[in-house]
Structures are given as structure tokens and as C-alpha cells.
Design a protein around this motif. Structure first.
Motif, short mmCIF file in Angstrom:
data_model
loop_
_atom_site.label_atom_id
_atom_site.label_comp_id
_atom_site.label_asym_id
_atom_site.label_seq_id
_atom_site.Cartn_x
_atom_site.Cartn_y
_atom_site.Cartn_z
N VAL A 59 -16.77 6.08 -71.07
CA VAL A 59 -16.07 4.98 -70.41
C VAL A 59 -14.90 4.58 -71.29
CG1 VAL A 59 -16.23 2.57 -69.73
CG2 VAL A 59 -18.13 4.12 -69.25
N THR A 60 -13.74 4.42 -70.69
CA THR A 60 -12.58 3.95 -71.44
C THR A 60 -12.45 2.44 -71.27
OG1 THR A 60 -11.44 6.03 -71.13
CG2 THR A 60 -10.10 4.13 -71.72
N ILE A 61 -12.36 1.76 -72.39
CA ILE A 61 -12.20 0.31 -72.34
C ILE A 61 -11.12 -0.10 -73.33
CG2 ILE A 61 -13.30 -1.88 -72.95
CD1 ILE A 61 -15.88 -0.86 -71.81
N ASP A 62 -10.17 -0.89 -72.86
CA ASP A 62 -9.16 -1.44 -73.76
C ASP A 62 -9.66 -2.79 -74.24
OD1 ASP A 62 -7.08 -2.44 -75.13
OD2 ASP A 62 -5.63 -2.36 -73.48
N ALA A 63 -10.34 -2.79 -75.35
CA ALA A 63 -11.00 -4.01 -75.81
C ALA A 63 -10.02 -5.00 -76.43
CB ALA A 63 -12.11 -3.66 -76.80
N THR A 64 -8.73 -4.66 -76.42
CA THR A 64 -7.76 -5.63 -76.92
C THR A 64 -7.42 -6.67 -75.85
OG1 THR A 64 -5.86 -4.30 -76.26
CG2 THR A 64 -6.75 -3.91 -78.48
N GLY A 102 -11.10 -6.35 -70.97
CA GLY A 102 -11.73 -5.21 -71.62
C GLY A 102 -12.87 -5.65 -72.52
N ARG A 103 -12.62 -6.72 -73.26
CA ARG A 103 -13.66 -7.24 -74.16
C ARG A 103 -14.88 -7.68 -73.34
NH1 ARG A 103 -10.98 -11.14 -76.20
NH2 ARG A 103 -9.69 -9.71 -77.39
N ALA A 104 -14.61 -8.34 -72.22
CA ALA A 104 -15.72 -8.77 -71.35
C ALA A 104 -16.50 -7.57 -70.84
CB ALA A 104 -15.19 -9.60 -70.19
N SER A 105 -15.78 -6.50 -70.51
CA SER A 105 -16.47 -5.28 -70.05
C SER A 105 -17.34 -4.70 -71.15
CB SER A 105 -15.46 -4.21 -69.62
OG SER A 105 -14.74 -4.65 -68.50
N LEU A 106 -16.81 -4.70 -72.37
CA LEU A 106 -17.58 -4.16 -73.50
C LEU A 106 -18.85 -4.99 -73.72
CD1 LEU A 106 -17.83 -2.21 -75.87
CD2 LEU A 106 -16.36 -3.73 -77.20
N VAL A 107 -18.69 -6.31 -73.66
CA VAL A 107 -19.86 -7.19 -73.85
C VAL A 107 -20.87 -6.96 -72.73
CG1 VAL A 107 -20.62 -9.61 -73.83
CG2 VAL A 107 -18.62 -8.92 -75.18
N ALA A 108 -20.37 -6.79 -71.49
CA ALA A 108 -21.28 -6.57 -70.36
C ALA A 108 -22.03 -5.25 -70.54
CB ALA A 108 -20.49 -6.55 -69.05
N LEU A 109 -21.32 -4.23 -70.99
CA LEU A 109 -21.98 -2.93 -71.23
C LEU A 109 -23.07 -3.07 -72.28
CD1 LEU A 109 -19.23 -0.17 -71.52
CD2 LEU A 109 -21.15 -0.22 -69.95
N CYS A 110 -22.72 -3.72 -73.39
CA CYS A 110 -23.71 -3.88 -74.48
C CYS A 110 -24.90 -4.69 -73.98
CB CYS A 110 -23.07 -4.56 -75.68
SG CYS A 110 -21.84 -3.53 -76.51
N GLY A 111 -24.63 -5.71 -73.19
CA GLY A 111 -25.70 -6.55 -72.68
C GLY A 111 -26.63 -5.82 -71.73
N GLY A 112 -26.12 -4.76 -71.10
CA GLY A 112 -26.95 -3.99 -70.18
C GLY A 112 -27.74 -2.90 -70.85
N ALA A 113 -27.57 -2.77 -72.16
CA ALA A 113 -28.19 -1.65 -72.88
C ALA A 113 -29.48 -2.08 -73.57
CB ALA A 113 -27.21 -1.11 -73.93
N ASP A 114 -30.30 -1.10 -73.92
CA ASP A 114 -31.44 -1.34 -74.81
C ASP A 114 -30.99 -1.30 -76.27
OD1 ASP A 114 -33.61 -1.25 -72.76
OD2 ASP A 114 -32.86 0.79 -72.49
N VAL A 115 -30.02 -0.41 -76.54
CA VAL A 115 -29.61 -0.15 -77.93
C VAL A 115 -28.09 -0.04 -77.98
CG1 VAL A 115 -29.68 1.51 -79.83
CG2 VAL A 115 -31.73 1.12 -78.45
N LEU A 161 -17.33 -3.30 -82.72
CA LEU A 161 -17.54 -4.63 -82.12
C LEU A 161 -16.71 -5.68 -82.86
CD1 LEU A 161 -21.41 -4.65 -81.46
CD2 LEU A 161 -19.56 -4.41 -79.78
N ALA A 162 -16.74 -5.63 -84.18
CA ALA A 162 -15.97 -6.60 -84.96
C ALA A 162 -14.48 -6.43 -84.70
CB ALA A 162 -16.28 -6.46 -86.45
N THR A 163 -14.03 -5.17 -84.65
CA THR A 163 -12.61 -4.92 -84.39
C THR A 163 -12.19 -5.49 -83.03
OG1 THR A 163 -12.76 -2.89 -85.68
CG2 THR A 163 -10.88 -3.07 -84.17
N ALA A 164 -13.10 -5.40 -82.06
CA ALA A 164 -12.78 -5.91 -80.73
C ALA A 164 -12.93 -7.43 -80.63
CB ALA A 164 -13.69 -5.24 -79.70
N GLY A 165 -13.42 -8.05 -81.70
CA GLY A 165 -13.60 -9.50 -81.67
C GLY A 165 -14.83 -9.94 -80.91
N VAL A 166 -15.79 -9.04 -80.76
CA VAL A 166 -17.04 -9.41 -80.08
C VAL A 166 -17.92 -10.20 -81.05
CG1 VAL A 166 -19.18 -8.52 -79.06
CG2 VAL A 166 -16.97 -7.43 -78.53
N ASP A 167 -18.45 -11.31 -80.59
CA ASP A 167 -19.35 -12.14 -81.40
C ASP A 167 -20.75 -11.51 -81.37
OD1 ASP A 167 -21.15 -14.00 -82.38
OD2 ASP A 167 -20.12 -15.72 -81.48
#
Lengths: 397, 395
Positions: B73-78, B82-95, B102-108
Motif C-alpha cells: 500500500v502506498t501512503i503519503d504520511a506527510t 495519509g497519516r490518518a490512513s497509516l494510523v487506521a491500518l495500524c489500528g486494524g492490525a494484530d502486529v 511511525l515517528a517520522t510520520a508523526g504518529v503518536d
């Protein structure tokens, strides 16, 4: 965060492995809280619990000693297998079957059991009976030929790398089978081939050969598939002291020039591009060496890293004793209880730092049969008298 | 679009792979075992798609191997979207497997773990999160130097050397997979996710065989002259294994585990030299001392043709190892008979052979890798729920 039970709390491992690859796998499982029972059998002494080598790989396990030539010991082993989650060995094929504890026979009574056989070559195939240690596997797996300098194939990697990697892969396979058991309800048998573990690590060379017919050769510290220079280990002040410098792009080269004081030779136009530097890399190595030769290796590291140039001292085990990163995490730590054979023993902590289930306990390696009573009590509800009777009889040691 | 193997041991386990070259092997281990592993790429493509070696089409063979069995999946986390998509993906995962993305993208990360209490986050760094070297750059050679690999590899007349290919980073990679699966088990048992930190530096130092033994126990080792064993080519710390040159190739030769049988073979061929002299026998008189034994072996091996010598040694149960170059390994009859190789389909469509996996699970067999699909199955600027729908994680 709160601290909970260890990740593998409640997992029972019956460990028939010896030397390094298998014991390293079960050491990792034991660190993470599995109850690893190391079985030492008279029929197969392996390396002795008195050796420093054994002490290195057998912490966080309990020790049971049996004379597997005796039918009573085989029967006891059978009962242990019926209560185990994991049975792991690195014998030649057929040993567990001869003891009456092969997978097919045990799974009827314990359908969730996971068997792991870690042999050198795997159990099928024309070379399956070949005997191997890690240096044998390094040779057969292409590692020895590709680690070294051009024109030589007698160097290879200088320690039993593939034993560690086989151990890590053994742990991965066990954990995957535990996850699978959660949904299928059944265990399975895992066959791990140490040759196949090793041959994976030359994957770029194998794919290049299959796709392009190119046969890779040892290339020292040059990167065979990337354009990067300078890239090597350079001599420093002191006896056999070296610093690794890895300039991966033109910006890092510009920074290194500044760190070196922008000498005349470094302004050579040919060096402005990575391709130009690679083309003249041996002369470049000579010039960088002339700069590092009289400097302290850590000083080069500090100055380079401060300027954004990847560099690091070629550290030995003795350097580890004062490594500031290891100190920060207490990575190399003494074990409190004296070890009867070596006295003070030590642990390199499991490199995994679990925030909620941290691994904090490192117990010394155990002597032959030291936990007979505790293990047989916990696993089989055997009383102390019964265990003492077995020890007097001789099938327990 | 390739998908995860429905029969693999890790079928149904959802993993987000944000790893770089230091840990990507860990993502591969989980993907090859059947987990549904989504590899997130920045706009402009994963830089690891530009690592050699390459096929004639220009596709990266390196990437085909190390990114096997993934979806992309291509995500422009800048961007905020894009950041919201990345967070949503991570939230849908087990691992989630991360090496700083994550830090580079500014994800808490703290909020991510709080919002998804069963989530496992494996976080790989070069040197840990604290300490004076925490921000050091450590590509392969530098990691191998500081982590003790290089000092232990090479000969007396060479510089310290690195391993080939990704041998160095295979170590932290394998630990990444162990961290993920152990913490996943804990989450299954307790409902509690967690963060697992690991550093390349500690991972490497934990896998050096004799190095820490020399540091800690050299006083107890008869062969140790101090806390460090200098690098010395292929000669093992025990003095009992070494690569020797035969007439037409090299072979790893050892006196272990049965020196008497090996001595008998030498005597059979009249090649024992002075090994039966009393002065070269150990105190028990049972076998020659190791150093002299190895010297005599070297002379003997030099007279041999490597291929028949190797097969004869194995027929006699001596664990000798023929030093195989990659083309001979590629044609190895044993690996062929085991059906070990798998086919990788490159983005341009070529099919290339590559290494399979090293374990064979009786009930959950490994699937061959699917095609190394091109990136951009989902657009990162799309709404987060569209990304989840695209990969089928919205249910």
C-alpha cells in the motif's frame, strides 16, 4: 505499564538438544518464560554441564537426567512427552522413535504436541545422512565461499553464525506452530534444515545466478550490489584497532571530506560521484587509511557520526565490557546465584524488551539432574520418594 | 493481487510492515508463514525496490526475495489524510513492525497503543532508544563492526570483514519475528498488547558464539590466551575446524567428533606423518594433539580432489564440508530433491528461482511466494476507510 506474566508462561518444553543451535532456540524460549526441561541422557552425553560453553547456552532451563538405555527412563520420558507442548531435538532421524517417543506415537495421546527436529541437512534427500557442525554448513551453504576476500575461499565467517540463526529460526517455528494450534487445536511436526537456514543468507547471489547467470565471489568489504565508497575497515592507532566507515551517498562523502580537513587528494573530481569513487576505491581506501592510521578508533567514530557519516569501531568482546549502549541497558549482567562449575556466571540479556511482560530473571545453568525432583513433581506429580527411588535404581541420574 | 496463504501457520494474523533493510527479514518470516502482511511504501516507492541485484527487466531481485508474500500500500504520511490512513491500518492490525517510520510520520505511538489495547508494536532501532550512540547511523558494515561480527571475521592478513549480503541484518530480522509472535501469544492469552523494543546492536552481540565466552570465562579455557580471540580466518575457537585447500577446491575439515577414526583413515593412506610419535599424543596416549593433527591434515588434504574426498569423508561420517560457490549450491542435488526452491514472480512478469523457507510444518505447509506486486494498491490520500476497504480489512 504494568508487568504481567512472561510471554510464554505455561508453555512446557522438553529439550533433547545439545551443542549450540538447539540449546540457543530453547534458551530464547526459556528466557521468555517457557518451562524448558533440558534432558541429559546417559546414552548421549553431548557436551557436559561443567563446560563454559554449556553454561553459555543453558540458562533459564531446568535439568533432568535419565539413562535412556533403561526401559524405566523411556517410560518416564513417554509420560513427559504426553504432557509437553513442545518436544525439540537435534538427533539423527529415528532416535526418538527408538525410545518410543516419536511424534506419531505421542500425538495419539497428546494431539496438541509440537515436535521440532533440527537436523543438519533435513530428513529427506540424498545428503540427509551427512553429518554437520556449523562450519560444515557454512561451507555447503555458500557462506564460506562468499565471506572473505577476492581469490580466496578459505576464510568464511569466524564463528558459528548458522547455529545461532538455526536457533532463532527454531524459535520462530515453535511460536508459529503455537499460534496455529490456537485455531486448529492440533499440534504438528516441524522439520528444520540447518543447511536451508544457511543457504537463505546467500539469497542475493542465488537469485542473481538464476536470473542472470552471474556467479558471485567474495568481495571483502565492498558491497557487491551497491555503488558505495569508501566502504571498509580502516586501521587506527593501537594494536589491531580498526574503524569501519561506510559512505553510502555523495552527501556523506562531502561530510567525510570536512571531517578529514578537506585534504587535497579528496578534492579530486573523480571522487565527486559514487561511481567515480568506486572505480578508484583501492586508492581511496589507501588515502582514508593514511588519515585514520594515527587516530584513535573511537575518535574517528565520534567525529564521523557527529557529521552524519556512518562509522563505528571494530569492537571486540573486551570492548563490549565498556560499550556505553550495553551499559545503558545492563545488557551484559552477572547472574546472582553462583554456578557450581564456573563460579560467577553471566548473561547477555534477551535483546527483546517487552513493555508489559519484561524478561527480568536470568537463572544459572543447572547441573546434571539437579531438578529431577522438581520437574517430575511439577509435570507428573511424582513424589520425592519415587524420584529418590529412581535415582537409587539408576534410571534417573 | 497476491494474498496470504490460507493454510499457513499464521493465517489470519494481520501485520503492518514498516521495516527497512535492518528488519525486513522479520516481515518476510511472518509473511512466508502465512500472515497477511501489508508493506507500506512512501509515495515514490520503497527505496528497497532499488536495491541490487536486478533482473534484466530492471526489477530488484533483492526486493522480490525480502518482500515476498506481502501486499503493498502506498501512503503519503506527510499529509494529514495519509497519516490518518497509516494510523487506521495500524489500528486494524494484530502486529505492527516498525523501524522508525511511525515517528517520522508523526504518529503518536502511545496513543496508538492506548486506542488499540491488544496491538503488538515491535520497534527496531540500531542502538536502542537511549544512550550516547542512539542516533548513530549504522548501515550493515558499521553495525557489524560495533556489534562484534567484523572483529571475528577475516584472517590475520586481511582487515576485519563483514558477512555477505544481509547476513548481518538477518539476526535482528529473526528477532523481530520472535518478538512479534511472543507478544502476540501474550496478547491472545491476556488481551494485552504491548511494545517490544530491540536493537540491532544487542541482537548481533547475542549471536557471536565464543566471543562472550572468551570475555567472561577465558581463565577457564585452556586454549584462551586472554579475553579476546584474534580473528584468524576459518580456524574455529576450538582449534579443531578449519577450511583447507585441496587440489581443486576448498573443504572444511575437522577432527571432531571422532579423531581416532580420522587417524585410522590417515594411517590407511600412509599419510599420518609423525602423528603416532609419543610426543604428539595427548596425555592419555589416545590421540594426537590438535595443532599437529591439523597440520598433518592440511598436507594430506592438499593431495586430494575435493569432490570425491568430500563424499568419502561423509561416507565415513566425518562432518567435512565442501566449500560450494553459489552456482554449485544452486545446482545442489539435495536441495533439488527436497523441492526447496520457490519461484518468485517479478513485477515485470519474469519468474525467478530463489531460496525457500528452512522449516517444513506438517500441518500448515508454506505457500510459494506470490508475485512481487507493484506498489500503489491504495492511494494514501484516499479516506482511511477506503484504504481498509481496498485491502479487505474493513470487516
Amino acid at each position: 505499564m504494568s508487568s504481567g506474566p512472561l510471554p510464554l508462561a505455561g508453555v512446557r518444553v522438553l529439550d533433547f538438544t545439545h551443542v549450540l543451535a538447539g540449546p540457543f532456540a530453547t534458551r530464547i524460549l526459556g528466557d521468555m518464560g517457557a518451562d524448558v526441561v533440558k534432558v541429559n541422557s546417559a546414552a548421549r552425553p553431548g557436551n557436559t554441564p561443567l563446560s563454559a560453553y554449556y553454561v553459555m547456552w543453558n540458562r533459564n532451563k531446568r535439568a533432568l537426567a535419565l539413562d535412556m538405555a533403561r526401559d524405566e527412563a523411556k517410560a518416564l520420558c513417554r509420560r513427559l512427552c504426553e504432557r509437553a507442548d513442545i518436544v525439540i531435538d537435534n538427533f539423527s532421524a529415528g532416535v526418538l522413535d527408538r525410545w518410543g517417543i516419536g511424534y506419531e506415537s505421542v500425538r495419539a495421546a497428546n494431539p496438541g504436541v509440537i515436535y521440532v527436529a533440527m537436523s543438519g541437512m533435513g530428513e529427506r534427500g540424498p545428503w540427509s545422512s551427512f553429518v554437520t557442525y556449523a562450519p560444515t554448513v557454512h561451507a555447503l551453504a555458500g557462506i564460506t565461499a562468499l565471506v572473505g576476500v577476492p581469490g580466496r575461499e578459505d576464510i568464511g565467517i569466524g564463528f558459528s553464525y548458522n547455529d545461532h540463526l538455526s536457533g532463532l529460526h527454531g524459535a520462530v517455528a515453535v511460536l508459529a506452530a503455537l499460534e496455529a494450534r490456537r485455531s486448529t487445536g492440533s499440534g504438528q511436526r516441524i522439520e528444520l534444515s540447518q543447511l536451508e537456514v544457511g543457504a537463505q543468507f546467500v539469497a542475493p547471489a542465488l537469485l542473481d545466478y538464476f536470473a542472470n547467470g552471474r556467479v558471485a565471489e567474495a568481495s571483502g568489504n565492498d558491497l557487491p550490489y551497491d555503488v558505495a565508497a569508501p566502504h571498509g575497515c580502516y586501521p587506527c592507532a593501537g594494536d589491531d584497532r580498526w574503524v569501519a566507515i561506510a559512505v553510502m551517498d555523495d552527501a556523506q562523502w562531502a561530510s567525510l571530506r570536512t571531517v578529514m580537513g578537506d585534504p587535497e587528494w579528496a578534492r579530486d573530481e573523480r571522487y565527486a560521484t559514487a561511481a567515480g569513487r568506486v572505480a578508484d576505491r583501492r586508492a581511496l581506501d589507501g588515502s582514508v587509511s593514511a588519515w585514520t592510521r594515527d587516530l584513535d578508533a573511537y575518535e574517528v567514530q565520534t567525529r564521523c557520526q557527529a557529521a552524519g557519516v556512518p562509522a563505528g569501531v571494530v569492537q571486540t568482546g573486551l570492548d563490549f565490557a565498556s560499550d556505553p549502549q550495553f551499559s545503558a541497558t545492563d545488557f551484559l549482567t552477572p547472574i546472582a546465584e553462583p554456578q557450581p562449575a564456573v563460579g560467577q556466571s553471566y548473561a547477555d540479556r534477551l535483546p527483546l524488551r517487552f513493555s508489559r511482560s519484561p524478561v527480568t530473571e536470568y537463572r544459572r545453568s543447572r547441573m546434571l539432574g539437579e531438578d529431577n525432583a522438581a520437574v517430575l513433581g511439577d509435570w507428573l506429580d511424582m513424589g520425592a520418594d519415587e524420584v529418590a527411588g529412581g535415582e537409587a535404581e539408576g534410571y534417573l541420574r | 493481487m497476491p494474498g496470504p496463504s490460507p493454510n499457513g501457520a499464521l493465517a489470519g494474523v494481520r501485520v503492518i510492515d514498516l521495516l527497512d533493510e535492518r528488519g525486513i527479514y522479520g516481515g518476510k518470516l511472518l509473511a512466508d508463514l502465512g500472515a497477511d502482511v501489508i508493506r507500506v511504501e512512501a509515495r515514490g516507492g520503497d527505496p528497497l525496490r532499488r536495491r541490487g541485484p536486478f533482473a534484466a527487466s530492471g526489477d530488484s531481485l533483492w526486493h522480490a526475495y525480502y518482500a515476498s508474500n506481502r501486499r503493498f500500500v502506498t501512503i503519503d504520511a506527510t499529509t494529514d489524510g495519509g497519516r490518518a490512513s497509516l494510523v487506521a491500518l495500524c489500528g486494524g492490525a494484530d502486529v505492527v513492525l516498525d523501524a522508525g517510520a511511525l515517528a517520522t510520520a508523526g504518529v503518536d505511538e502511545g496513543a496508538l497503543l492506548r486506542d488499540h489495547p491488544a496491538l503488538v508494536l515491535v520497534s527496531l532501532t540500531s542502538f536502542g532508544r537511549e544512550g550516547p550512540w542512539a542516533d548513530y547511523l549504522a548501515p550493515d558494515l558499521v553495525a557489524a563492526a560495533l556489534g562484534g561480527v567484523a572483529a571475528t571475521t577475516g584472517d590475520v592478513d586481511t582487515p576485519p570483514l563483514r558477512g555477505f549480503g544481509e547476513m548481518t541484518f538477518a539476526v535482528p530480522g529473526a528477532y523481530v519475528a520472535i518478538a512479534a509472535l511472543a507478544a502476540l501469544r501474550h496478547a491472545r492469552e491476556t488481551g494485552e498488547g504491548q511494545r517490544v523494543d530491540l536493537s540491532v546492536h544487542e541482537a548481533l552481540a547475542s549471536c557471536l558464539e565464543h566471543v562472550l565466552m572468551w570475555l567472561w570465562y577465558h581463565d577457564r579455557l585452556p586454549m584462551a590466551l586472554g579475553p579476546v580471540l584474534p580473528r584468524r580466518g576459518s580456524l574455529h575457537w576450538s582449534d579443531a575446524y578449519e577450511v583447507m585447500n585441496a587440489r581443486d577446491g576448498a573443504i572444511m575439515v575437522t577432527i571432531t567428533p571422532d579423531p581416532q577414526a580420522l587417524l585410522a583413515w590417515l594411517v590407511e593412506e600412509g599419510a599420518q606423518q609423525d602423528l603416532l610419535d609419543e610426543r604428539y599424543l595427548d596425555p592419555t596416549g589416545a590421540r594426537p594433539i590438535t595443532g599437529r593433527f591439523m597440520e598433518v591434515l592440511k598436507d594430506w588434504v592438499a593431495t586430494k580432489h575435493v569432490e570425491p574426498f568430500f563424499f568419502e569423508s561423509q561416507a565415513r561420517h566425518h562432518p567435512f564440508g565442501w566449500v560450494l560457490p553459489p552456482d554449485r549450491l544452486a545446482d545442489n542435488p539435495h536441495l533439488e530433491a527436497r523441492g526447496w526452491w520457490v519461484e518468485h514472480t517479478l513485477p515485470a512478469g519474469d519468474v525467478v528461482r530463489g531460496p525457500g523457507v528452512p522449516y517444513h510444518l506438517s500441518e500448515t505447509p508454506i505457500a510459494a511466494p506470490g508475485a512481487a506486486a507493484p506498489a500503489a494498491q491504495a492511494d494514501g490520500d484516499a479516506a482511511a476507510d477506503a484504504v481498509l476497504r481496498e485491502i479487505g480489512w474493513d470487516a
